[in-house]
Write a protein that holds these residues in place. Structure first.
Motif, PDB file in Angstrom:
ATOM      1  N   ASN A  83       0.944  -1.084  -0.089  1.00  0.00           N
ATOM      2  CA  ASN A  83       0.017   0.070  -0.040  1.00  0.00           C
ATOM      3  C   ASN A  83       0.867   1.020  -0.052  1.00  0.00           C
ATOM      4  O   ASN A  83       1.943   1.055  -0.141  1.00  0.00           O
ATOM      5  N   GLU A  84       0.383   2.549  -0.014  1.00  0.00           N
ATOM      6  CA  GLU A  84       1.077   3.775  -0.337  1.00  0.00           C
ATOM      7  C   GLU A  84       1.981   3.868   0.818  1.00  0.00           C
ATOM      8  O   GLU A  84       3.245   4.587   0.663  1.00  0.00           O
ATOM      9  N   ASP A  85       1.812   3.418   2.039  1.00  0.00           N
ATOM     10  CA  ASP A  85       2.716   3.845   3.164  1.00  0.00           C
ATOM     11  C   ASP A  85       3.820   2.658   3.598  1.00  0.00           C
ATOM     12  O   ASP A  85       4.298   2.794   4.523  1.00  0.00           O
ATOM     13  N   GLY A  86       3.630   1.412   2.885  1.00  0.00           N
ATOM     14  CA  GLY A  86       4.476   0.378   2.934  1.00  0.00           C
ATOM     15  C   GLY A  86       4.106  -0.551   4.400  1.00  0.00           C
ATOM     16  O   GLY A  86       4.851  -1.345   4.743  1.00  0.00           O
ATOM     17  N   THR A  87       3.036  -0.223   4.627  1.00  0.00           N
ATOM     18  CA  THR A  87       2.635  -1.114   5.899  1.00  0.00           C
ATOM     19  C   THR A  87       1.814  -2.539   5.743  1.00  0.00           C
ATOM     20  O   THR A  87       1.507  -3.137   6.802  1.00  0.00           O
ATOM     21  N   VAL A  88       1.384  -2.570   4.502  1.00  0.00           N
ATOM     22  CA  VAL A  88       0.805  -3.922   4.236  1.00  0.00           C
ATOM     23  C   VAL A  88       1.490  -4.305   2.851  1.00  0.00           C
ATOM     24  O   VAL A  88       1.377  -3.265   1.845  1.00  0.00           O
ATOM     25  N   GLY A  89       1.840  -5.418   2.475  1.00  0.00           N
ATOM     26  CA  GLY A  89       2.593  -5.825   1.252  1.00  0.00           C
ATOM     27  C   GLY A  89       1.784  -7.015   1.029  1.00  0.00           C
ATOM     28  O   GLY A  89       1.600  -7.964   1.851  1.00  0.00           O
ATOM     29  N   VAL A  90       1.893  -7.473  -0.232  1.00  0.00           N
ATOM     30  CA  VAL A  90       1.402  -8.864  -0.710  1.00  0.00           C
ATOM     31  C   VAL A  90       2.103  -9.381  -1.882  1.00  0.00           C
ATOM     32  O   VAL A  90       2.815  -8.617  -2.544  1.00  0.00           O
ATOM     33  N   VAL A  91       1.999 -10.638  -2.045  1.00  0.00           N
ATOM     34  CA  VAL A  91       2.628 -11.257  -3.265  1.00  0.00           C
ATOM     35  C   VAL A  91       1.469 -12.012  -3.732  1.00  0.00           C
ATOM     36  O   VAL A  91       0.818 -12.995  -3.068  1.00  0.00           O
TER      37      VAL A  91
ATOM     38  N   GLY B  83       3.100  -4.611   8.596  1.00  0.00           N
ATOM     39  CA  GLY B  83       4.284  -4.149   9.349  1.00  0.00           C
ATOM     40  C   GLY B  83       5.202  -3.089   8.604  1.00  0.00           C
ATOM     41  O   GLY B  83       4.466  -2.260   7.929  1.00  0.00           O
ATOM     42  N   HIS B  84       6.221  -3.402   8.595  1.00  0.00           N
ATOM     43  CA  HIS B  84       6.987  -2.737   7.643  1.00  0.00           C
ATOM     44  C   HIS B  84       7.409  -3.570   6.452  1.00  0.00           C
ATOM     45  O   HIS B  84       8.117  -4.512   6.697  1.00  0.00           O
ATOM     46  N   VAL B  85       6.946  -3.377   5.333  1.00  0.00           N
ATOM     47  CA  VAL B  85       7.064  -4.358   4.138  1.00  0.00           C
ATOM     48  C   VAL B  85       7.555  -3.778   3.040  1.00  0.00           C
ATOM     49  O   VAL B  85       7.268  -2.716   2.572  1.00  0.00           O
TER      50      VAL B  85
ATOM     51  N   GLN C 214       9.041  -8.807   5.407  1.00  0.00           N
ATOM     52  CA  GLN C 214       8.441  -8.206   6.372  1.00  0.00           C
ATOM     53  C   GLN C 214       9.419  -8.073   7.431  1.00  0.00           C
ATOM     54  O   GLN C 214      10.223  -8.723   7.758  1.00  0.00           O
ATOM     55  N   PHE C 215       9.693  -6.618   7.878  1.00  0.00           N
ATOM     56  CA  PHE C 215      10.771  -6.299   8.747  1.00  0.00           C
ATOM     57  C   PHE C 215       9.890  -5.813  10.135  1.00  0.00           C
ATOM     58  O   PHE C 215       8.974  -5.281  10.020  1.00  0.00           O
ATOM     59  N   ASP C 216      10.701  -5.956  11.174  1.00  0.00           N
ATOM     60  CA  ASP C 216      10.072  -5.378  12.382  1.00  0.00           C
ATOM     61  C   ASP C 216      11.447  -4.052  12.920  1.00  0.00           C
ATOM     62  O   ASP C 216      12.363  -4.727  13.114  1.00  0.00           O
ATOM     63  N   THR C 217      10.984  -2.939  12.709  1.00  0.00           N
ATOM     64  CA  THR C 217      11.809  -1.879  13.253  1.00  0.00           C
ATOM     65  C   THR C 217      10.797  -0.616  13.632  1.00  0.00           C
ATOM     66  O   THR C 217       9.593  -0.910  13.798  1.00  0.00           O
ATOM     67  N   THR C 218      11.416   0.604  13.926  1.00  0.00           N
ATOM     68  CA  THR C 218      10.504   1.709  14.419  1.00  0.00           C
ATOM     69  C   THR C 218       9.930   2.491  13.224  1.00  0.00           C
ATOM     70  O   THR C 218      10.782   2.288  12.102  1.00  0.00           O
TER      71      THR C 218
ATOM     72  N   ALA D 264       9.749 -12.245   8.217  1.00  0.00           N
ATOM     73  CA  ALA D 264       9.285 -13.207   7.312  1.00  0.00           C
ATOM     74  C   ALA D 264       9.594 -12.809   5.690  1.00  0.00           C
ATOM     75  O   ALA D 264       9.784 -11.691   5.475  1.00  0.00           O
ATOM     76  N   PHE D 265       9.446 -13.708   4.959  1.00  0.00           N
ATOM     77  CA  PHE D 265       9.530 -13.472   3.583  1.00  0.00           C
ATOM     78  C   PHE D 265       8.818 -14.461   2.706  1.00  0.00           C
ATOM     79  O   PHE D 265       8.402 -15.494   3.107  1.00  0.00           O
ATOM     80  N   THR D 266       8.350 -13.972   1.526  1.00  0.00           N
ATOM     81  CA  THR D 266       7.747 -14.988   0.480  1.00  0.00           C
ATOM     82  C   THR D 266       8.390 -14.542  -0.862  1.00  0.00           C
ATOM     83  O   THR D 266       8.431 -13.307  -1.173  1.00  0.00           O
ATOM     84  N   ARG D 267       8.563 -15.514  -1.538  1.00  0.00           N
ATOM     85  CA  ARG D 267       9.010 -15.568  -2.877  1.00  0.00           C
ATOM     86  C   ARG D 267       8.367 -16.534  -3.910  1.00  0.00           C
ATOM     87  O   ARG D 267       8.281 -17.753  -3.538  1.00  0.00           O
ATOM     88  N   TYR D 268       7.538 -15.849  -4.716  1.00  0.00           N
ATOM     89  CA  TYR D 268       6.756 -16.588  -5.795  1.00  0.00           C
ATOM     90  C   TYR D 268       7.327 -16.472  -7.017  1.00  0.00           C
ATOM     91  O   TYR D 268       7.599 -15.423  -7.501  1.00  0.00           O
ATOM     92  N   GLU D 269       7.600 -17.539  -7.690  1.00  0.00           N
ATOM     93  CA  GLU D 269       7.796 -17.852  -9.122  1.00  0.00           C
ATOM     94  C   GLU D 269       6.672 -18.350  -9.964  1.00  0.00           C
ATOM     95  O   GLU D 269       6.035 -19.135  -9.664  1.00  0.00           O
TER      96      GLU D 269
END
Length: 304
Positions: free
Chosen positions: A66-74, A149-151, A166-170, A278-283
């Motif tokens: 999303n615009e602020d990088g708080t939700v990410g998808v693959v 989170g921070h994606v 996905q990262f955990d930081t401030t 965490a991470f996900t890699r789709y090919e």
């Protein structure tokens, strides 16, 4: 009710269907545009059912936030041919699927199909059937993953591969350009070196036990005594973890440090903590049966 060539063209513009199909629809509905739309949709649903058995192993793996990088998808959406995967209408559909996953947070593909598609009044299932009709190929939404989170995401090879990390930081660190550069590097690492787990703690015990058993048997078969074999196994397990665990891998841009050390170095420079969660890699098409075309049969069918 009579209809004109302009009506046929207008119906084609709305649906993407062929001119003859639009003409038949208007003829069957006495020129009623709304009824003709329903007619084509009904016909499209029937056509979609016929196409459902076709192998769909091409398509697109696409990652975004999303615009602020708080939700990410693959997401991975499959089609029958690589040609359709490059179609702008298909790519727009894939983006709509990704936007819907971001917004609605469905539990699985079945739940996603029942969601209202982002930016439309249709469900994802209805939009999917419409695309099958207009594009003319079997299309399947295969899978998706969603992180909060921070994606940071990364796409490689024009839809061949999509990665989300996905990262955990401030929030303060996550907003810095240096963090985004680091995070993109980590996503590219995942794309290039294909790790399976974040770290050793995430590797299931049964996987470790299985690998340990194989290594022990190999060393004993080489004639080494059991007490020495145990020490050798420990060393080889460490090598195993370096291959499959992201943080233990040599950093792809600097082989003298690991991803863990790169993370610690970046966190220190930015004045805080960073953890890869965490991470996900789709090919696209991985693990799917590929369609095998017989060129001679294809030519023969075209002649008929």
């Amino acid at each position: 009710m009579a209809f004109t060539a302009k009506d046929v063209a207008a119906l084609r513009e709305k649906t993407g269907c062929g001119m003859m199909d639009c003409k038949k629809a208007l003829t069957a509905t006495d020129g009623d545009m709304d009824a003709a739309l329903d007619f084509l949709r009904e016909k499209g649903l029937a056509a979609a059912e016929k196409k459902a058995g076709r192998i769909a192993a091409e398509g697109v793996a696409h990652a975004c936030t999303n615009e602020d990088g708080t939700v990410g998808v693959v997401v991975e959406v499959n089609a029958e041919t690589d040609f359709v995967a490059k179609n702008d209408d298909f790519k727009a559909f894939v983006q709509t699927v990704a936007d819907t996953v971001i917004k609605e947070n469905p539990a699985d593909v079945e739940a996603l199909l029942a969601c209202k598609a982002a930016g439309t009044e249709q469900t994802v299932a209805e939009l999917l059937q419409e695309k099958i009709l207009t594009i003319g190929e079997n299309i399947k939404i295969r899978r998706f993953i969603r992180y909060e989170g921070h994606v940071v995401t990364y796409n490689h090879g024009a839809g061949r591969m999509g990665v989300a990390v996905q990262f955990d930081t401030t929030p303060e660190i996550a907003a810095k350009p240096e963090f985004h550069e680091y995070a993109k590097d980590v996503a590219m690492q995942v794309a290039a070196l294909v790790p399976q787990y974040v770290d050793e703690a995430n590797v299931p015990e049964e996987i470790v036990a299985h690998e340990k058993k194989i290594l022990t048997e190999q060393i004993i078969n080489d004639g080494k005594p059991a007490n020495i074999a145990e020490k050798i196994v420990t060393g080889r397990l460490n090598k195993f973890f370096k291959e499959i665990c992201l943080v233990d891998q040599p950093f792809v841009k600097d082989g003298d440090i690991t991803v863990k050390q790169y993370t610690e170095k970046t966190a220190k420079a930015l004045g805080g903590d960073i953890k890869i969660v965490a991470f996900t890699r789709y090919e696209k098409g991985e693990g799917l049966e590929k369609r095998e075309d017989n060129f001679a049969d294809e030519v023969a069918s075209m002649i008929k």
